[in-house]
Design a protein around this motif. Structure first.
Motif, short mmCIF file in Angstrom:
data_model
loop_
_atom_site.label_atom_id
_atom_site.label_comp_id
_atom_site.label_asym_id
_atom_site.label_seq_id
_atom_site.Cartn_x
_atom_site.Cartn_y
_atom_site.Cartn_z
N SER A 1 0.59 -1.00 0.30
CA SER A 1 -0.23 0.12 0.05
C SER A 1 0.51 0.86 -0.23
CB SER A 1 -0.63 0.16 1.50
OG SER A 1 -0.25 0.08 2.66
N LYS A 2 1.72 1.16 0.66
CA LYS A 2 3.03 2.50 0.68
C LYS A 2 4.48 2.19 -0.24
CE LYS A 2 3.46 4.49 4.45
NZ LYS A 2 4.02 5.09 6.30
N HIS A 3 4.64 0.78 -0.60
CA HIS A 3 5.83 0.68 -1.09
C HIS A 3 5.88 -0.50 -1.22
CE1 HIS A 3 7.73 3.17 2.24
NE2 HIS A 3 6.65 2.23 3.33
N HIS A 4 6.90 -0.56 -2.66
CA HIS A 4 7.15 -2.18 -3.16
C HIS A 4 8.07 -2.53 -2.85
CE1 HIS A 4 8.11 -4.57 -6.15
NE2 HIS A 4 9.10 -4.64 -6.01
N VAL A 5 8.39 -3.73 -2.03
CA VAL A 5 9.42 -4.76 -1.38
C VAL A 5 10.34 -4.98 -2.16
CG1 VAL A 5 9.73 -5.56 0.86
CG2 VAL A 5 8.50 -3.87 0.90
N GLU A 6 11.24 -5.58 -2.64
CA GLU A 6 12.04 -5.98 -3.11
C GLU A 6 12.88 -6.89 -1.96
OE1 GLU A 6 13.14 -7.53 -5.78
OE2 GLU A 6 10.60 -6.22 -7.05
N TYR A 7 13.17 -8.12 -1.46
CA TYR A 7 13.18 -9.06 -0.38
C TYR A 7 15.00 -9.92 -1.02
CZ TYR A 7 13.96 -11.49 3.72
OH TYR A 7 14.34 -12.20 5.25
N PHE A 8 15.63 -9.81 -0.45
CA PHE A 8 16.97 -10.86 -1.03
C PHE A 8 17.03 -11.50 0.73
CE2 PHE A 8 16.77 -7.42 -3.69
CZ PHE A 8 16.71 -7.74 -5.08
N GLY A 9 17.05 -12.63 0.25
CA GLY A 9 17.29 -13.41 1.32
C GLY A 9 18.54 -14.64 1.65
N GLY A 10 19.34 -15.19 1.77
CA GLY A 10 20.21 -16.12 2.03
C GLY A 10 20.50 -17.47 2.44
N HIS A 11 21.29 -17.65 2.88
CA HIS A 11 21.65 -18.85 3.65
C HIS A 11 21.42 -19.94 3.02
CE1 HIS A 11 21.80 -20.69 7.46
NE2 HIS A 11 20.43 -21.35 7.70
N ARG A 12 20.76 -20.61 2.15
CA ARG A 12 21.00 -22.06 1.45
C ARG A 12 21.34 -21.45 -0.06
NH1 ARG A 12 15.60 -22.04 2.76
NH2 ARG A 12 14.84 -21.18 0.88
N HIS A 13 22.21 -22.27 -0.58
CA HIS A 13 22.68 -21.94 -1.62
C HIS A 13 21.90 -22.57 -2.63
CE1 HIS A 13 25.64 -22.97 2.03
NE2 HIS A 13 25.95 -21.80 1.93
N ASN A 14 21.02 -22.03 -3.20
CA ASN A 14 20.83 -21.80 -4.33
C ASN A 14 20.37 -20.45 -4.60
OD1 ASN A 14 19.05 -23.87 -6.38
ND2 ASN A 14 16.91 -23.48 -6.00
N VAL A 15 19.14 -20.15 -6.29
CA VAL A 15 18.78 -18.67 -6.54
C VAL A 15 17.57 -19.18 -7.08
CG1 VAL A 15 18.87 -16.66 -8.27
CG2 VAL A 15 20.86 -18.45 -6.97
N ASP A 16 16.48 -19.33 -6.05
CA ASP A 16 15.05 -19.37 -6.47
C ASP A 16 14.06 -18.63 -5.82
OD1 ASP A 16 13.97 -20.88 -4.43
OD2 ASP A 16 15.55 -22.16 -4.72
N GLN A 17 12.44 -18.26 -6.82
CA GLN A 17 12.34 -17.78 -5.70
C GLN A 17 10.72 -18.93 -5.28
OE1 GLN A 17 11.59 -14.41 -9.18
NE2 GLN A 17 10.90 -13.41 -7.22
N SER A 18 10.76 -20.26 -5.36
CA SER A 18 10.35 -20.96 -5.02
C SER A 18 10.33 -21.50 -4.12
CB SER A 18 9.42 -21.86 -6.22
OG SER A 18 11.17 -22.36 -6.77
N SER A 19 11.10 -21.60 -3.57
CA SER A 19 11.22 -22.11 -2.40
C SER A 19 11.06 -21.21 -0.95
CB SER A 19 12.76 -22.72 -2.18
OG SER A 19 13.55 -22.02 -1.91
N THR A 20 10.53 -19.89 -0.62
CA THR A 20 10.28 -19.01 -0.48
C THR A 20 8.99 -19.06 0.24
OG1 THR A 20 10.26 -17.42 -1.90
CG2 THR A 20 12.64 -18.11 -1.43
N ILE A 21 8.63 -18.51 1.15
CA ILE A 21 7.25 -17.62 1.80
C ILE A 21 6.59 -16.64 0.41
CG2 ILE A 21 5.76 -16.43 3.22
CD1 ILE A 21 7.34 -18.78 5.18
N SER A 22 6.27 -16.28 -0.16
CA SER A 22 5.15 -15.83 -1.44
C SER A 22 5.63 -14.42 -0.49
CB SER A 22 4.19 -15.74 -2.23
OG SER A 22 3.76 -14.84 -3.25
N ILE A 23 5.92 -12.97 -0.87
CA ILE A 23 5.30 -11.53 0.38
C ILE A 23 4.20 -11.35 -1.57
CG2 ILE A 23 7.08 -11.84 2.17
CD1 ILE A 23 8.80 -9.70 0.22
N ALA A 24 4.09 -11.60 -2.33
CA ALA A 24 3.13 -10.94 -3.03
C ALA A 24 1.92 -10.26 -2.40
CB ALA A 24 2.37 -12.07 -4.57
N PRO A 25 2.11 -8.49 -3.27
CA PRO A 25 2.38 -8.55 -4.58
C PRO A 25 3.90 -7.58 -4.84
CG PRO A 25 0.95 -6.61 -3.78
CD PRO A 25 0.68 -7.93 -2.32
N ASN A 26 4.59 -8.08 -3.03
CA ASN A 26 5.92 -7.71 -3.55
C ASN A 26 6.60 -8.83 -3.97
OD1 ASN A 26 5.37 -5.47 -2.44
ND2 ASN A 26 5.76 -5.91 -0.63
N ASN A 27 8.03 -8.78 -3.83
CA ASN A 27 8.77 -9.66 -4.89
C ASN A 27 9.95 -10.21 -3.53
OD1 ASN A 27 9.39 -11.57 -7.16
ND2 ASN A 27 11.10 -9.40 -7.60
#
Length: 135
Positions: free
Chosen positions: A36-62
């Motif tokens: 509602s106020k901001h678009h959020v782009e969240y980048f987290g690590g810890h595991r050794h992979n690059v993906d958007q499917s092993s995380t919990i969605s924060i849609a409509p943000n990314n």
């Protein structure tokens, strides 16, 4: 608190942990999902992979898991493609953020280390000793 006070159009968040590690903090996940106020782009690590499917969605943000570059190891999660590389983020003149993965061949960095050498035999400790109890 900082998000509530900010007037910025975009919030870029970097964390050691991907969003699925935040499962017990529903309020934090709700705030990351609030566009509602901001678009959020969240980048987290810890595991050794690059993906958007092993995380919990924060849609409509990314959000992205961005721990994939090989090195120590490459994580394998059931149902999640093993992908190594990095994420490119761009902010255009209108403040729109786009992100995309740049992936490499897994064989370039997901190599099994050689087995550890067998321990060298040392001197025999001798027969077991019994300690008598002193009364």
């Amino acid at each position: 608190e900082r998000m509530a006070k900010s007037t910025a159009k975009n919030m870029i968040v970097f964390s050691h942990y991907p969003t699925d590690y935040l499962w017990s903090n529903r309020e934090l996940l709700r705030s990351l999902s609030d566009a509602s106020k901001h678009h959020v782009e969240y980048f987290g690590g810890h595991r050794h992979n690059v993906d958007q499917s092993s995380t919990i969605s924060i849609a409509p943000n990314n959000n992205w898991l961005v721990g994939g570059g090989g090195g120590w190891g490459c994580d394998v999660l059931k149902g999640i493609p093993q992908q190594q590389g990095f994420v490119v983020g761009e902010i255009d003149a209108l403040g729109q953020i786009t992100t995309r993965p740049v992936l490499i061949d897994n064989s370039a960095c997901c190599v099994k280390p050689p087995p550890a050498p067998a321990p060298k035999p040392g001197p025999s400790p001798g027969p077991p000793r019994c300690m008598s109890k002193v009364r």
